[in-house]
Design a protein around this motif. Sequence first.
Motif, PDB file in Angstrom:
ATOM      1  N   THR A 131       0.835  -1.200   0.000  1.00  0.00           N
ATOM      2  CA  THR A 131       0.000   0.000   0.000  1.00  0.00           C
ATOM      3  C   THR A 131       0.869   1.249   0.000  1.00  0.00           C
ATOM      4  OG1 THR A 131      -1.764  -1.148   1.205  1.00  0.00           O
ATOM      5  CG2 THR A 131      -1.820   1.254   1.210  1.00  0.00           C
ATOM      6  N   LYS A 132       0.642   2.119  -0.972  1.00  0.00           N
ATOM      7  CA  LYS A 132       1.413   3.361  -1.088  1.00  0.00           C
ATOM      8  C   LYS A 132       0.615   4.513  -0.490  1.00  0.00           C
ATOM      9  CE  LYS A 132       3.694   1.911  -5.382  1.00  0.00           C
ATOM     10  NZ  LYS A 132       3.890   2.237  -6.824  1.00  0.00           N
ATOM     11  N   VAL A 133       1.253   5.226   0.447  1.00  0.00           N
ATOM     12  CA  VAL A 133       0.574   6.299   1.171  1.00  0.00           C
ATOM     13  C   VAL A 133       1.353   7.602   1.033  1.00  0.00           C
ATOM     14  CG1 VAL A 133      -0.274   7.084   3.418  1.00  0.00           C
ATOM     15  CG2 VAL A 133      -0.356   4.646   2.831  1.00  0.00           C
ATOM     16  N   ALA A 134       0.633   8.689   0.814  1.00  0.00           N
ATOM     17  CA  ALA A 134       1.223  10.027   0.798  1.00  0.00           C
ATOM     18  C   ALA A 134       0.831  10.767   2.069  1.00  0.00           C
ATOM     19  CB  ALA A 134       0.746  10.809  -0.420  1.00  0.00           C
ATOM     20  N   LEU A 135       1.794  11.467   2.653  1.00  0.00           N
ATOM     21  CA  LEU A 135       1.541  12.334   3.791  1.00  0.00           C
ATOM     22  C   LEU A 135       2.100  13.720   3.482  1.00  0.00           C
ATOM     23  CD1 LEU A 135       2.611  10.106   6.859  1.00  0.00           C
ATOM     24  CD2 LEU A 135       0.295  10.449   5.960  1.00  0.00           C
ATOM     25  N   ALA A 171      -3.254  15.292  -4.654  1.00  0.00           N
ATOM     26  CA  ALA A 171      -3.012  15.081  -6.089  1.00  0.00           C
ATOM     27  C   ALA A 171      -2.406  13.714  -6.354  1.00  0.00           C
ATOM     28  CB  ALA A 171      -2.097  16.177  -6.628  1.00  0.00           C
ATOM     29  N   LYS A 172      -1.625  13.206  -5.417  1.00  0.00           N
ATOM     30  CA  LYS A 172      -1.027  11.882  -5.597  1.00  0.00           C
ATOM     31  C   LYS A 172      -2.102  10.801  -5.682  1.00  0.00           C
ATOM     32  CE  LYS A 172       3.308  13.145  -5.488  1.00  0.00           C
ATOM     33  NZ  LYS A 172       4.214  12.965  -6.642  1.00  0.00           N
ATOM     34  N   VAL A 173      -3.188  10.970  -4.932  1.00  0.00           N
ATOM     35  CA  VAL A 173      -4.312  10.029  -5.006  1.00  0.00           C
ATOM     36  C   VAL A 173      -5.058  10.222  -6.322  1.00  0.00           C
ATOM     37  CG1 VAL A 173      -6.449   9.243  -3.911  1.00  0.00           C
ATOM     38  CG2 VAL A 173      -4.546  10.034  -2.495  1.00  0.00           C
ATOM     39  N   ARG A 174      -5.319  11.468  -6.668  1.00  0.00           N
ATOM     40  CA  ARG A 174      -6.077  11.755  -7.891  1.00  0.00           C
ATOM     41  C   ARG A 174      -5.354  11.253  -9.139  1.00  0.00           C
ATOM     42  NH1 ARG A 174      -7.957  17.998  -7.010  1.00  0.00           N
ATOM     43  NH2 ARG A 174      -9.071  17.607  -8.947  1.00  0.00           N
ATOM     44  N   LEU A 175      -4.031  11.286  -9.109  1.00  0.00           N
ATOM     45  CA  LEU A 175      -3.237  10.834 -10.254  1.00  0.00           C
ATOM     46  C   LEU A 175      -2.954   9.337 -10.236  1.00  0.00           C
ATOM     47  CD1 LEU A 175      -0.662  13.778 -10.349  1.00  0.00           C
ATOM     48  CD2 LEU A 175      -2.538  13.364 -11.967  1.00  0.00           C
ATOM     49  N   GLY A 176      -3.382   8.659  -9.174  1.00  0.00           N
ATOM     50  CA  GLY A 176      -3.163   7.218  -9.070  1.00  0.00           C
ATOM     51  C   GLY A 176      -1.746   6.836  -8.690  1.00  0.00           C
ATOM     52  N   GLU A 177      -0.983   7.797  -8.168  1.00  0.00           N
ATOM     53  CA  GLU A 177       0.403   7.510  -7.787  1.00  0.00           C
ATOM     54  C   GLU A 177       0.512   6.871  -6.405  1.00  0.00           C
ATOM     55  OE1 GLU A 177       2.763  10.997  -8.288  1.00  0.00           O
ATOM     56  OE2 GLU A 177       2.113  11.313 -10.355  1.00  0.00           O
ATOM     57  N   VAL A 178      -0.528   7.030  -5.579  1.00  0.00           N
ATOM     58  CA  VAL A 178      -0.580   6.378  -4.268  1.00  0.00           C
ATOM     59  C   VAL A 178      -1.973   5.794  -4.075  1.00  0.00           C
ATOM     60  CG1 VAL A 178       1.159   7.925  -3.258  1.00  0.00           C
ATOM     61  CG2 VAL A 178      -1.283   8.480  -3.033  1.00  0.00           C
ATOM     62  N   ASP A 179      -2.089   4.916  -3.090  1.00  0.00           N
ATOM     63  CA  ASP A 179      -3.374   4.281  -2.790  1.00  0.00           C
ATOM     64  C   ASP A 179      -4.201   5.097  -1.806  1.00  0.00           C
ATOM     65  OD1 ASP A 179      -2.843   1.749  -4.270  1.00  0.00           O
ATOM     66  OD2 ASP A 179      -1.220   1.594  -2.802  1.00  0.00           O
ATOM     67  N   ALA A 180      -3.536   5.968  -1.033  1.00  0.00           N
ATOM     68  CA  ALA A 180      -4.246   6.750  -0.025  1.00  0.00           C
ATOM     69  C   ALA A 180      -3.373   7.917   0.424  1.00  0.00           C
ATOM     70  CB  ALA A 180      -4.603   5.879   1.174  1.00  0.00           C
ATOM     71  N   ALA A 181      -4.009   8.902   1.007  1.00  0.00           N
ATOM     72  CA  ALA A 181      -3.299  10.041   1.603  1.00  0.00           C
ATOM     73  C   ALA A 181      -4.124  10.548   2.769  1.00  0.00           C
ATOM     74  CB  ALA A 181      -3.086  11.150   0.583  1.00  0.00           C
ATOM     75  N   LEU A 182      -3.454  11.100   3.761  1.00  0.00           N
ATOM     76  CA  LEU A 182      -4.155  11.750   4.863  1.00  0.00           C
ATOM     77  C   LEU A 182      -4.265  13.229   4.534  1.00  0.00           C
ATOM     78  CD1 LEU A 182      -2.709  10.037   8.077  1.00  0.00           C
ATOM     79  CD2 LEU A 182      -4.725   9.455   6.727  1.00  0.00           C
ATOM     80  N   VAL A 183      -5.494  13.690   4.344  1.00  0.00           N
ATOM     81  CA  VAL A 183      -5.753  15.074   3.950  1.00  0.00           C
ATOM     82  C   VAL A 183      -6.905  15.611   4.793  1.00  0.00           C
ATOM     83  CG1 VAL A 183      -5.004  14.561   1.587  1.00  0.00           C
ATOM     84  CG2 VAL A 183      -7.453  14.520   2.149  1.00  0.00           C
ATOM     85  N   TYR A 184      -7.173  16.893   4.656  1.00  0.00           N
ATOM     86  CA  TYR A 184      -8.295  17.477   5.374  1.00  0.00           C
ATOM     87  C   TYR A 184      -9.625  17.057   4.758  1.00  0.00           C
ATOM     88  CZ  TYR A 184      -4.874  20.579   7.551  1.00  0.00           C
ATOM     89  OH  TYR A 184      -3.799  21.081   8.233  1.00  0.00           O
ATOM     90  N   ARG A 185     -10.609  17.014   5.600  1.00  0.00           N
ATOM     91  CA  ARG A 185     -11.964  16.702   5.156  1.00  0.00           C
ATOM     92  C   ARG A 185     -12.409  17.650   4.046  1.00  0.00           C
ATOM     93  NH1 ARG A 185     -15.648  17.193  10.006  1.00  0.00           N
ATOM     94  NH2 ARG A 185     -15.039  15.040  10.459  1.00  0.00           N
ATOM     95  N   THR A 186     -12.060  18.927   4.175  1.00  0.00           N
ATOM     96  CA  THR A 186     -12.475  19.915   3.189  1.00  0.00           C
ATOM     97  C   THR A 186     -11.874  19.631   1.814  1.00  0.00           C
ATOM     98  OG1 THR A 186     -10.659  21.328   3.943  1.00  0.00           O
ATOM     99  CG2 THR A 186     -12.839  21.735   4.885  1.00  0.00           C
ATOM    100  N   ASP A 187     -10.631  19.177   1.781  1.00  0.00           N
ATOM    101  CA  ASP A 187      -9.984  18.901   0.495  1.00  0.00           C
ATOM    102  C   ASP A 187     -10.575  17.671  -0.170  1.00  0.00           C
ATOM    103  OD1 ASP A 187      -7.715  20.936   0.306  1.00  0.00           O
ATOM    104  OD2 ASP A 187      -7.514  20.161   2.331  1.00  0.00           O
TER     105      ASP A 187
END
Length: 248
Positions: A131-135, A171-187
């Motif tokens: 699993t690839k994750v962006a922080l 953007a990493k999630v939107r581009l399919g470069e990672v499987d998940a990211a921790l972001v704000y609810r608003t984003d």
Amino acid sequence: MGLSGCGNGDDAASPAPTGGGTRVSGNVTVFAAASLTESFTRLGRDFEAANPGVRVTFSFAGSSALANQINQGAPADVFAAAAPANMKTVTDAGNGDGTPVTFVRNQLVIAVPKGNPGAVTRLADLTRPGTKVALCAEQVPCGAAARKALATAGVTLTPVTLEQDVKAALAKVRLGEVDAALVYRTDARAAAGEVDGIEFPESAGAVNDYPIVVLKDAPNKAAGQAFVGYLRSDAARGVLTAAGFQAP
């Protein structure tokens, strides 16, 4: 990056003019956390509509980067940060005019591709093999909040990338470069057509306060004060709440 607050605003309710009988004019420059991009762009249009002759220009980026720019002399009227620590960097340097006011709060979610193909329901799912994750980077408010939430959950993971603001992580999630990211609810809500936001309980212990202040050397201090005042109006609060922000 500068973005003008002007636009067609065809679905925007017209706000009340700024109070106190004071007419403001000219350009007001607002440095704001990246997570405020959509809501502030909308509010900038509304503020312009209520104050003919005013133009709002935004610079959106990670709060730590914006604080550094301000302390290095970048001209701006208002600073809106995604965490008190970044605001303190500015006020400790003597660059704030008055006491910062917390105007909203924000909470993390797990952003995953639309449909949640990985069936993610909790932070621990992000540690699955492969699993690839962006922080966000730790000095960025969303990164500091993510680390706090992970520690609360007792979850240790190694991200494949550390980004300098929340939009870059998303953007990493939107581009399919990672499987998940921790972001704000608003984003996650702003990108609802492309991602899903998965709520998780540990985020409740890592909620970020968003402070705002007019800057000491503001080129247009009157307009900056009027913009900060407008953010506390019912019309502005409605926009911020609809975007997913919480009242302070």
